[in-house]
Scaffold this active site. Structure first.
Site, mmCIF file in Angstrom:
data_model
loop_
_atom_site.group_PDB
_atom_site.id
_atom_site.type_symbol
_atom_site.label_atom_id
_atom_site.label_comp_id
_atom_site.label_asym_id
_atom_site.label_seq_id
_atom_site.Cartn_x
_atom_site.Cartn_y
_atom_site.Cartn_z
ATOM 1 N N ASP A 31 1.496 3.367 5.397
ATOM 2 C CA ASP A 31 0.805 2.573 4.360
ATOM 3 C C ASP A 31 0.205 1.287 4.920
ATOM 4 O O ASP A 31 0.081 0.293 4.223
ATOM 5 C CB ASP A 31 1.744 2.214 3.186
ATOM 6 N N HIS B 124 -3.658 8.228 2.018
ATOM 7 C CA HIS B 124 -4.603 7.327 2.682
ATOM 8 C C HIS B 124 -5.661 6.884 1.671
ATOM 9 O O HIS B 124 -6.458 7.686 1.204
ATOM 10 C CB HIS B 124 -5.270 8.023 3.864
HETATM 11 P P1 GDP Z 1 -2.536 4.298 4.700
HETATM 12 O O1 GDP Z 1 -1.642 5.371 4.166
HETATM 13 O O2 GDP Z 1 -2.084 3.749 6.003
HETATM 14 O O3 GDP Z 1 -3.974 4.694 4.703
HETATM 15 O O4 GDP Z 1 -2.416 3.079 3.711
HETATM 16 P P2 GDP Z 1 -2.468 3.099 2.102
HETATM 17 O O5 GDP Z 1 -3.729 3.652 1.682
HETATM 18 O O6 GDP Z 1 -1.236 3.657 1.514
HETATM 19 O O7 GDP Z 1 -2.341 1.555 1.798
HETATM 20 C C1 GDP Z 1 -3.296 0.679 2.023
HETATM 21 C C2 GDP Z 1 -3.684 0.031 0.701
HETATM 22 O O8 GDP Z 1 -4.193 -1.217 0.953
HETATM 23 C C3 GDP Z 1 -4.793 0.775 -0.021
HETATM 24 O O9 GDP Z 1 -4.673 0.574 -1.409
HETATM 25 C C4 GDP Z 1 -6.049 0.105 0.509
HETATM 26 O O10 GDP Z 1 -7.172 0.200 -0.363
HETATM 27 C C5 GDP Z 1 -5.573 -1.300 0.609
HETATM 28 N N1 GDP Z 1 -6.164 -2.080 1.690
HETATM 29 C C6 GDP Z 1 -6.457 -1.692 2.971
HETATM 30 N N2 GDP Z 1 -6.886 -2.748 3.680
HETATM 31 C C7 GDP Z 1 -6.851 -3.810 2.847
HETATM 32 C C8 GDP Z 1 -7.138 -5.199 3.010
HETATM 33 O O11 GDP Z 1 -7.490 -5.684 4.064
HETATM 34 N N3 GDP Z 1 -6.942 -5.999 1.912
HETATM 35 C C9 GDP Z 1 -6.517 -5.529 0.713
HETATM 36 N N4 GDP Z 1 -6.372 -6.384 -0.294
HETATM 37 N N5 GDP Z 1 -6.247 -4.226 0.526
HETATM 38 C C10 GDP Z 1 -6.399 -3.393 1.584
#
Ligand code: GDP
Length: 424
Positions: free
Chosen positions: A13, A41
């Site tokens: 995440d 993701h």
């Molecule tokens: P992954 O499984 O590693 O792809 O991560 P997730 O999707 O579960 O979690 C990342 C969350 O953070 C998602 O809701 C993204 O839209 C959000 N996100 C990613 N980068 C940023 C950022 O730089 N700032 C903010 N506020 N949200 C972000």
């Protein structure tokens, strides 16, 4: 960019989906090489907001070929539902831009069922599974008791093989768990409803990838979860059941001869963890609630509130090492903007001694965080696109992490949208 893996450095995440979505612009092929539909993701782009579970995050880019490699837990039901959902939002998915390795093993209906049955049996000792059948699936894969996706192309053989597996699996379902036996009628309906739909995407991705490699195409390997959940290097037994590290990418992708030139490790500006197990830097109470709300830390797949804490330098440095990261993307820096003082876990206290080495999993249960504080910046930074425009205290925070983990931070993400990024 040369062949690159995008991997999680921590508990998952971290924002990998967002980084893959951004970087796919420079690649021809995106491959998911491990894990299954338990991923979430999150990608936000011109088509809308998506929580991709199995589809590679390059699916939104025209001209990019997306591959589900032999290392993934291929769940036809979840995959088909996801394909329908994504295509309904205007994203074309055809055998041209999505290819499924014929050597990927199928996650069968009883895998999900067994996951639920085992978590129920464990009761308060449960691991916190997402109940998507991933652990029973990989256990069966390594026992050679699954079906390869390519077998769907040979229906007579498929039925025979499935019948044999069913007879074997029914012993466990009925005698061990007292559950209902699987039937061929149900399995045939599962084949007709889901497997038939994904059949057109199945091919020999090995041939495709070898040709692509010879033609100099650029490949992006997309991991699920993070180093601390890796089956071999993570926090046993609270890991996933596959290898989430970059070193596994060539094997799980279908191109075992691939050389990975760059490993982009994704690190969140603070820590989050879903499920059970030791989480040394965990915050509780109001402090935790505030961070969870600011970062909207709820599971993309399950909706579960994530456990939160400050960035954990000890765990992150370890993650960087086992991933062999060559560059870091630090995400969600904007979430820290509300903090007056920013806590950082710089060392652990284990059995009365301070250490900066990540301990053996059993010792993690007893480890306590050593917290230091850095100055916050107390202003919005989501519109910043240049490093020099970041408040100086935010720059110091990034530089401190960089120096502590021993890897260059080349990307600083300040929002979930594709362009909310500072490239250093
Ligand atoms: P992954 O499984 O590693 O792809 O991560 P997730 O999707 O579960 O979690 C990342 C969350 O953070 C998602 O809701 C993204 O839209 C959000 N996100 C990613 N980068 C940023 C950022 O730089 N700032 C903010 N506020 N949200 C972000």
């Amino acid at each position: 960019m040369a062949n690159t893996a995008i991997v999680g450095i921590n508990w998952g995440d971290e924002g990998k989906g967002r980084m893959v979505d951004l970087l796919t612009e420079d690649f021809d092929i995106v491959i998911r090489y491990q894990g299954g539909g338990n991923a979430g993701h999150t990608v936000i782009n011109e088509y809308g907001k998506f929580a991709l579970h199995l589809l590679p995050s390059g699916i939104f880019r025209k001209g990019v070929v997306n591959i589900l490699g032999n290392g993934v837990a291929l769940d036809p039901e979840n995959l088909w539902i996801e394909i329908e959902d994504v295509t309904a939002k205007g994203v074309p998915i055809t055998p041209e831009n999505l290819k499924i390795s014929g050597r990927a093993s199928l996650l069968l209906p009883w895998h999900r069922e067994l996951d639920g049955l085992e978590e129920a049996r464990l009761a308060d000792k449960k691991y916190g599974s997402t109940k998507q059948g991933i652990a029973p699936f990989y256990a069966d894969k390594y026992q050679k008791k699954t079906i390869l996706a390519g077998e769907l192309l040979y229906p007579d053989h498929l039925k025979e093989h499935l019948k044999d597996l069913m007879e074997w699996k029914n012993l466990t379902l009925t005698s061990v768990y007292g559950a209902k036996a699987a039937t061929m009628e149900k399995l045939e309906s599962w084949i007709a409803t889901y497997c038939e739909k994904i059949k057109p995407f199945i091919c020999d991705t090995g041939i495709f990838l070898r040709d692509a490699q010879a033609a100099g195409k650029k490949i992006l390997f997309e991991a699920q979860l993070g180093a601390l959940r890796d089956l071999d290097y993570g926090i046993h037994p609270y890991t996933t059941s596959s290898n989430a590290i970059a070193a596994y990418a060539p094997v799980g992708s279908g191109l075992p001869s691939a050389r990975i030139d760059e490993v982009v490790g994704v690190v969140k500006a603070y820590s989050t963890c879903v499920g059970e197990g030791p989480f040394v830097c965990e915050m509780f109470g109001e402090e935790a609630d505030a961070l969870r709300e600011a970062g909207f830390e709820y599971g993309a797949k399950t909706g579960r509130p994530r456990r939160v804490g400050p960035i954990d330098i000890v765990a992150t440095r370890y993650g960087v090492q086992v991933q062999g990261a060559t560059n870091i993307a630090l995400t969600k820096l904007d979430v820290m903007s509300y903090m007056e003082k920013i806590p950082v876990c710089t060392r652990y206290l284990v059995e009365g001694k301070e250490t900066d080495e990540f301990p053996f999993p059993t010792l993690l249960e007893k480890a306590q965080p050593v917290i230091e504080y850095m100055d916050g910046w107390k202003c919005g930074i989501s519109d910043v696109r240049k490093w020099e425009d970041l408040p100086i205290t935010a720059q110091r925070y990034v530089e401190f992490i960089e120096q502590q983990i021993g890897c260059h931070i080349g990307y600083v993400s300040v929002g979930p949208e594709r362009d909310s990024i500072i490239i250093r």
